[in-house]
Scaffold this active site. Structure first.
Site, PDB file in Angstrom:
ATOM      1  N   ASP A 103       1.018  -1.291   0.085  1.00 38.20           N
ATOM      2  CA  ASP A 103      -0.076   0.126   0.146  1.00 38.20           C
ATOM      3  C   ASP A 103       0.751   1.306   0.066  1.00 38.20           C
ATOM      4  O   ASP A 103       0.603   2.063  -0.695  1.00 38.20           O
ATOM      5  CB  ASP A 103      -0.890  -0.034   1.136  1.00 38.20           C
ATOM      6  CG  ASP A 103      -0.391  -0.254   2.518  1.00 38.20           C
ATOM      7  OD1 ASP A 103       0.903  -0.551   2.406  1.00 38.20           O
ATOM      8  OD2 ASP A 103      -0.833   0.132   3.596  1.00 38.20           O
ATOM      9  N   ASP A 106       6.958   4.126   3.417  1.00 38.79           N
ATOM     10  CA  ASP A 106       7.129   5.161   4.219  1.00 38.79           C
ATOM     11  C   ASP A 106       8.470   5.666   4.581  1.00 38.79           C
ATOM     12  O   ASP A 106       9.336   6.210   3.593  1.00 38.79           O
ATOM     13  CB  ASP A 106       6.356   5.466   5.490  1.00 38.79           C
ATOM     14  CG  ASP A 106       6.308   6.378   6.221  1.00 38.79           C
ATOM     15  OD1 ASP A 106       6.954   7.227   6.006  1.00 38.79           O
ATOM     16  OD2 ASP A 106       5.489   6.534   7.299  1.00 38.79           O
ATOM     17  N   LYS A 134       6.280   8.057   0.146  1.00 40.92           N
ATOM     18  CA  LYS A 134       6.639   9.105   0.613  1.00 40.92           C
ATOM     19  C   LYS A 134       8.046   9.421   0.339  1.00 40.92           C
ATOM     20  O   LYS A 134       8.885   9.034   1.135  1.00 40.92           O
ATOM     21  CB  LYS A 134       6.226   9.254   1.983  1.00 40.92           C
ATOM     22  CG  LYS A 134       4.710   9.014   2.409  1.00 40.92           C
ATOM     23  CD  LYS A 134       4.382   9.274   4.046  1.00 40.92           C
ATOM     24  CE  LYS A 134       2.989   8.927   4.296  1.00 40.92           C
ATOM     25  NZ  LYS A 134       3.016   8.711   5.621  1.00 40.92           N
ATOM     26  N   PHE A 155       0.218  12.194   7.278  1.00 41.19           N
ATOM     27  CA  PHE A 155      -0.248  10.744   7.430  1.00 41.19           C
ATOM     28  C   PHE A 155      -1.695  10.960   6.676  1.00 41.19           C
ATOM     29  O   PHE A 155      -2.421  11.755   6.829  1.00 41.19           O
ATOM     30  CB  PHE A 155      -0.353  10.624   8.910  1.00 41.19           C
ATOM     31  CG  PHE A 155      -0.908   9.259   9.450  1.00 41.19           C
ATOM     32  CD1 PHE A 155      -0.313   8.141   9.469  1.00 41.19           C
ATOM     33  CD2 PHE A 155      -2.289   9.159   9.656  1.00 41.19           C
ATOM     34  CE1 PHE A 155      -0.581   7.091   9.840  1.00 41.19           C
ATOM     35  CE2 PHE A 155      -2.826   7.930   9.828  1.00 41.19           C
ATOM     36  CZ  PHE A 155      -2.009   6.793  10.094  1.00 41.19           C
ATOM     37  N   ILE A 156      -1.874   9.680   5.856  1.00 43.23           N
ATOM     38  CA  ILE A 156      -2.958   9.592   5.163  1.00 43.23           C
ATOM     39  C   ILE A 156      -3.836   8.336   5.713  1.00 43.23           C
ATOM     40  O   ILE A 156      -3.413   7.321   6.182  1.00 43.23           O
ATOM     41  CB  ILE A 156      -2.678   9.340   3.816  1.00 43.23           C
ATOM     42  CG1 ILE A 156      -1.836   8.419   3.291  1.00 43.23           C
ATOM     43  CG2 ILE A 156      -2.226  10.810   3.350  1.00 43.23           C
ATOM     44  CD1 ILE A 156      -1.897   7.920   2.215  1.00 43.23           C
ATOM     45  N   ASP A 162      -4.976   2.595   7.103  1.00 41.80           N
ATOM     46  CA  ASP A 162      -5.797   2.999   8.383  1.00 41.80           C
ATOM     47  C   ASP A 162      -5.367   3.898   9.358  1.00 41.80           C
ATOM     48  O   ASP A 162      -3.955   4.081   9.065  1.00 41.80           O
ATOM     49  CB  ASP A 162      -5.819   1.665   9.261  1.00 41.80           C
ATOM     50  CG  ASP A 162      -4.739   1.030   9.867  1.00 41.80           C
ATOM     51  OD1 ASP A 162      -3.582   1.276   8.808  1.00 41.80           O
ATOM     52  OD2 ASP A 162      -4.587   1.094  11.157  1.00 41.80           O
TER      53      ASP A 162
HETATM   54  P1  IMP Z   1       7.640   1.980   6.445  1.00 45.65           P
HETATM   55  O1  IMP Z   1       8.055   0.533   6.974  1.00 45.65           O
HETATM   56  O2  IMP Z   1       7.867   3.079   7.387  1.00 45.65           O
HETATM   57  O3  IMP Z   1       7.856   2.007   5.146  1.00 45.65           O
HETATM   58  O4  IMP Z   1       6.225   1.881   6.669  1.00 45.65           O
HETATM   59  C1  IMP Z   1       5.389   1.031   6.044  1.00 45.65           C
HETATM   60  C2  IMP Z   1       3.726   0.814   6.794  1.00 45.65           C
HETATM   61  O5  IMP Z   1       3.478   1.667   7.633  1.00 45.65           O
HETATM   62  C3  IMP Z   1       2.786   0.611   5.703  1.00 45.65           C
HETATM   63  O6  IMP Z   1       2.755  -0.711   5.116  1.00 45.65           O
HETATM   64  C4  IMP Z   1       1.852   1.008   6.486  1.00 45.65           C
HETATM   65  O7  IMP Z   1       1.054   0.011   7.101  1.00 45.65           O
HETATM   66  C5  IMP Z   1       2.084   2.006   7.658  1.00 45.65           C
HETATM   67  N1  IMP Z   1       2.090   3.494   7.256  1.00 45.65           N
HETATM   68  C6  IMP Z   1       2.988   4.257   6.728  1.00 45.65           C
HETATM   69  N2  IMP Z   1       2.450   5.611   6.406  1.00 45.65           N
HETATM   70  C7  IMP Z   1       1.233   5.491   6.691  1.00 45.65           C
HETATM   71  C8  IMP Z   1       0.140   6.490   6.450  1.00 45.65           C
HETATM   72  O8  IMP Z   1       0.236   7.651   5.924  1.00 45.65           O
HETATM   73  N3  IMP Z   1      -0.877   5.866   6.941  1.00 45.65           N
HETATM   74  C9  IMP Z   1      -1.355   4.714   7.300  1.00 45.65           C
HETATM   75  N4  IMP Z   1      -0.436   3.858   7.135  1.00 45.65           N
HETATM   76  C10 IMP Z   1       0.948   4.180   7.167  1.00 45.65           C
HETATM   77 MG    MG Z   2       1.590  -1.976   4.091  1.00 48.24          MG
END
Ligand code: IMP
Ligand code: MG
Length: 179
Positions: A103, A106, A134, A155-156, A162
């Site tokens: 999805d 980040d 992002k 944050f979305i 969710d």
């Molecule tokens: P990362 O490991 O920091 O890249 O984050 C990935 C996970 O964090 C995603 O698979 C989402 O579950 C959650 N996440 C990151 N940003 C958002 C957001 O803006 N809204 C909701 N969930 C997020």
């Molecule tokens: Mg995810």
């Protein structure tokens, strides 16, 4: 709806379904072209990717398999370094062309762990598609092959994503107000 309240926070409309789905059309077209004849296995990461995965897979027309996994997450402190593990993968990916369907990327932490773990099972090649990226939040080097949309680091919620478990069923994407 111009804005929604989820629990204690207000979110404002950011990306409408039709804008999102135009971007998904393009990803599907590229995948059809690039992966024709490769018999790919799409591995969709639950929960967040469930809407992206279904919209994407309806548009991909080459022969392929579709499977679903989860990443365990352990809250609290650990000193082992490995905080998340893939579970639920039943297919043997050895020698296969694999496409991870996410999805959002980040910091890139989750995707870097997924790539590391799947690589151990010796697939022929791995591609990554994510609905959202992002770019300013990235802290880990990750391979991202098919990014539908780049967004700022707000944050979305919605379209599978969710806030504290809620908002996944919103058909559009909303961003946290005043963020
Ligand atoms: P990362 O490991 O920091 O890249 O984050 C990935 C996970 O964090 C995603 O698979 C989402 O579950 C959650 N996440 C990151 N940003 C958002 C957001 O803006 N809204 C909701 N969930 C997020
Ligand atoms: Mg995810």
């Amino acid at each position: 709806m111009k804005s929604v309240i989820i629990k204690d926070k207000e979110f404002e409309l950011f990306l409408t379904q039709d804008v999102i789905e135009k971007a998904i059309d393009e990803i599907a077209e590229r995948l059809d072209k690039d992966l024709a004849g490769k018999d790919p296995l799409f591995i969709c990461v639950l929960n967040g990717s469930f809407i992206y995965a279904s919209e994407l897979m309806k548009r991909v027309s080459i022969p392929c398999e579709v499977s679903f996994v989860k990443m365990s997450s352990y809250k609290g402190t650990t000193s082992t370094g490995k905080l998340k593990e893939i579970y639920g993968l039943e297919e043997d990916i050895r020698g296969r062309t694999v496409v991870i369907v996410e999805d959002i990327v980040d910091t890139g932490y989750t995707m870097s762990l997924m790539l590391e773990q799947l690589t151990c099972d010796a697939p022929k090649e791995i591609f990554v598609t994510t609905l959202l990226l992002k770019p300013d939040a990235l802290q880990h080097q990750v391979q991202l092959d098919y990014v539908a949309m780049e967004i700022p680091s707000d944050f979305i919620v919605g379209y599978g994503l969710d806030y504290d478990g809620y908002g996944r069923n919103l058909p559009d994407i909303y961003k946290l107000k005043n963020s």
